[in-house]
Design a protein around this motif. Structure first.
Motif, short mmCIF file in Angstrom:
data_model
loop_
_atom_site.label_atom_id
_atom_site.label_comp_id
_atom_site.label_asym_id
_atom_site.label_seq_id
_atom_site.Cartn_x
_atom_site.Cartn_y
_atom_site.Cartn_z
N GLN A 1 -14.55 -29.71 44.71
CA GLN A 1 -15.58 -30.23 45.49
C GLN A 1 -16.61 -31.49 45.07
OE1 GLN A 1 -17.45 -26.20 46.12
NE2 GLN A 1 -17.52 -27.07 48.14
N ARG A 2 -15.76 -31.73 44.18
CA ARG A 2 -17.42 -32.27 43.43
C ARG A 2 -16.66 -33.84 42.56
NH1 ARG A 2 -17.80 -27.87 38.92
NH2 ARG A 2 -15.85 -29.22 37.80
N ALA A 3 -15.50 -33.62 42.82
CA ALA A 3 -15.05 -34.73 43.47
C ALA A 3 -15.14 -35.40 44.77
CB ALA A 3 -13.55 -35.29 42.73
N ARG A 4 -15.23 -34.84 45.23
CA ARG A 4 -15.60 -35.15 47.22
C ARG A 4 -17.27 -35.34 47.17
NH1 ARG A 4 -13.71 -30.71 51.37
NH2 ARG A 4 -11.11 -32.26 51.26
N GLN A 5 -17.98 -34.28 46.77
CA GLN A 5 -19.54 -35.09 46.90
C GLN A 5 -19.41 -35.99 46.52
OE1 GLN A 5 -20.76 -31.03 45.74
NE2 GLN A 5 -20.74 -30.51 47.12
N SER A 6 -19.32 -36.86 45.16
CA SER A 6 -19.68 -37.32 44.40
C SER A 6 -19.08 -38.75 45.33
CB SER A 6 -18.91 -38.16 43.18
OG SER A 6 -18.78 -38.74 41.89
N ARG A 7 -18.36 -38.63 45.82
CA ARG A 7 -17.37 -40.08 46.48
C ARG A 7 -18.56 -40.19 48.27
NH1 ARG A 7 -12.28 -37.82 45.63
NH2 ARG A 7 -12.95 -36.27 47.32
N GLU A 8 -18.74 -39.16 48.51
CA GLU A 8 -19.32 -38.98 49.67
C GLU A 8 -20.95 -39.54 49.19
OE1 GLU A 8 -19.64 -34.87 50.69
OE2 GLU A 8 -17.53 -35.44 51.66
N GLN A 9 -21.57 -39.30 48.68
CA GLN A 9 -22.42 -39.97 47.70
C GLN A 9 -22.35 -41.03 47.01
OE1 GLN A 9 -24.10 -37.01 44.26
NE2 GLN A 9 -24.14 -35.56 45.22
N ARG A 10 -21.82 -41.86 46.37
CA ARG A 10 -21.27 -43.00 46.38
C ARG A 10 -21.14 -44.29 47.30
NH1 ARG A 10 -16.77 -42.74 43.86
NH2 ARG A 10 -15.58 -42.58 44.70
#
Length: 216
Positions: free
Chosen positions: A125-134
């Motif tokens: 979930q953290r990795a997905r949120q980071s990708r979405e923010q990027r």
């Protein structure tokens, strides 16, 4: 109970009894699952449909390590937890080196398995949120005018407005207008935050010295 109620776990193992047991266990803590009897069937499914995969090391056809390799080749970032027998620990270590999150030995400690899956879900979930923010940041950057992008790079490199103006042959006031417009577009509330966003966009390699953030 899980704090990620929409998560779905892929269970890939040729042992039907184990697949059914894991489905029951995951369901008992509110986690949906989908079982596959071999790696080929799992790889043919939509990878975006799953948040974690429980993957057996030894299976007919593609082994767990081969499935992991295929996932890596496709660029899938699905967290992989290997399920191993006592004699498969060296293989599991190789899987960890190839990017697997963890491995669990059979027979399972149910609580250990659930804890490991929950940890994998949080990291995914953290990795997905980071990708979405990027991705959102890159989209905002792409919408900037060429001159705004050019000025951003010079600001991130530590140049003052006066230095940027001299370098580009424009007025310092024009530089300020473009810089402030770019800050607003990127959602930066300060010059230091703007520089950090430029680093995230890989416009510069590292943050400049703090003294370089002092404009004028």
């Amino acid at each position: 109970m899980t704090d990620t109620p929409d998560a779905c776990i892929a269970v890939v193992d040729d042992d039907q009894d184990l697949r059914e047991s894991l489905a029951w266990l995951l369901d008992s803590v509110g986690l949906a699952s989908r079982a596959f009897a071999d790696g080929e069937a799992f790889l043919a499914a939509d990878p975006d449909a799953f948040d974690v995969v429980l993957l057996d090391v030894r299976m007919p056809g593609l082994s767990g390590l081969q499935v992991q390799q295929r996932l890596n080749e496709r660029g899938d970032e699905l967290p992989v937890i290997f399920m191993t027998g006592h004699g498969d620990v060296p293989m599991a270590v190789a899987a960890l080196k190839a990017g697997a999150l963890d491995f669990i030995e059979k027979p399972f400690n149910h609580q250990q398995l659930i804890d490991t899956v929950q940890q994998a879900l949080r990291e995914h979930q953290r990795a997905r949120q980071s990708r979405e923010q990027r991705d959102a940041l890159q989209a905002r950057y792409a919408a900037l005018r060429p001159k705004e992008r050019q000025i951003l790079v010079h600001v991130a490199e530590g140049m003052t407005s006066r230095e940027v103006a001299e370098h580009l042959g424009i007025s310092a006031k024009t530089v300020e207008v473009y810089r402030l417009r770019a800050m607003k577009a990127l959602g930066a509330s300060s010059l230091a935050e703007l520089v950090r966003l430029c680093v995230a966009l890989e416009l510069v390699q590292a943050l400049p010295d703090r003294n370089c953030l002092d404009d004028e």
